[in-house]
Write an enzyme that holds these catalytic residues in place. Structure first.
Site, PDB file in Angstrom:
ATOM      1  N   GLY A  11       0.785  -1.236   0.000  1.00 43.47           N
ATOM      2  CA  GLY A  11       0.000   0.000   0.000  1.00 43.47           C
ATOM      3  C   GLY A  11       0.812   1.278   0.000  1.00 43.47           C
ATOM      4  N   SER A  12       2.052   1.222  -0.509  1.00 43.12           N
ATOM      5  CA  SER A  12       2.841   2.469  -0.496  1.00 43.12           C
ATOM      6  C   SER A  12       2.291   3.484  -1.493  1.00 43.12           C
ATOM      7  CB  SER A  12       4.322   2.179  -0.753  1.00 43.12           C
ATOM      8  OG  SER A  12       4.559   1.845  -2.096  1.00 43.12           O
ATOM      9  N   ARG A  64     -15.050 -16.047  -9.040  1.00 47.87           N
ATOM     10  CA  ARG A  64     -14.459 -14.743  -9.341  1.00 47.87           C
ATOM     11  C   ARG A  64     -15.562 -13.694  -9.510  1.00 47.87           C
ATOM     12  NH1 ARG A  64      -9.993 -12.553 -11.493  1.00 47.87           N
ATOM     13  NH2 ARG A  64      -8.864 -14.467 -11.141  1.00 47.87           N
ATOM     14  N   HIS A 108       1.988   0.669 -13.130  1.00 46.99           N
ATOM     15  CA  HIS A 108       2.794  -0.501 -13.482  1.00 46.99           C
ATOM     16  C   HIS A 108       4.265  -0.108 -13.433  1.00 46.99           C
ATOM     17  CE1 HIS A 108       3.650  -4.377 -15.190  1.00 46.99           C
ATOM     18  NE2 HIS A 108       4.517  -3.786 -15.984  1.00 46.99           N
TER      19      HIS A 108
END
Ligand code: GRF
Length: 200
Positions: A11-12, A64, A108
């Site tokens: 969670g940075s 899912r 990303h």
């Protein structure tokens, strides 16, 4: 801006976004933080800060689809303008993406379209590129492939390991994610082909 965050781990990036909002860098309310992993440090932090934190453990759902339906239900109640994926390790279905078209962001750790998928920093290191970096992009139906909002470059040094490279990329991730959200919160944009163009 009403912002939802989906995460699965450390969670940075979430913390960097929250800190920027707290410092007044841009005007937003984090209306939901959702983790599919109960043990994610990021969701513990969200709870400590007093944000609306939701654990929606995918292991507790038979399919899912049923897990995703619950995520969508929480999001529908939170009414986010944008959803920031911040280390969210679940693929989103086409119908989820269609429900929030050009409103879901991902970060990303490579200069896309190079090195999509897992372990992007290791992939870049092993390939021997001299520059890598990070990309904030809109999420479409393909993995790490939607229109690019912000990129930041990071030099690969001769004495790097994949880990030291990843650490320097992470610093730039935090800047890039905030930069993307500042733009989205303050400017209109249009998408031409794959190009995200911010208007003055
Ligand atoms: C980051 O490297 C991000 O680029 C990738 O997952 C990692 C999440 O890190 N998508 P954190 O949980 O935000 O610290």
């Amino acid at each position: 801006m009403r912002l939802a965050i989906l995460l699965s781990g450390r969670g940075s990036n979430f913390a960097a976004i929250h800190d920027a909002i707290a410092r007044g860098v841009f005007d937003a309310d984090i209306v939901a933080v959702i983790s599919n992993r109960p043990e994610a440090p990021g969701i513990a932090r969200a709870g400590e800060i007093g944000l609306p934190a939701h654990v929606i453990d995918h292991k507790k759902f038979a399919t899912r689809e049923s897990h995703e339906q619950e995520v969508l239900r929480v999001l529908a109640a939170a009414k986010p303008d944008f959803i920031a994926l911040a280390g969210y390790m679940r693929l989103l279905s086409a119908s989820f993406i269609a429900a929030y078209r050009n409103r879901i962001l991902n970060i990303h750790p490579s200069l896309l379209p190079a090195f999509p998928g897992l372990d992007a920093q290791q992939q870049a290191f092993d390939y021997g590129v001299k520059m890598s970096g990070c990309t904030v992009h809109f999420v479409d139906e393909h993995l790490d492939a939607g229109p690019i909002i912000v990129q930041r470059a990071v030099e690969v040094r001769d004495d790097d390991t994949a880990e030291t490279l990843a650490a320097r990329i992470l610093v730039e991730e935090h800047v890039a994610y905030v930069d993307a959200l500042v733009r989205l919160s303050t400017r209109r944009f249009r998408i031409e082909g794959r190009r995200v163009i911010f208007e003055e």
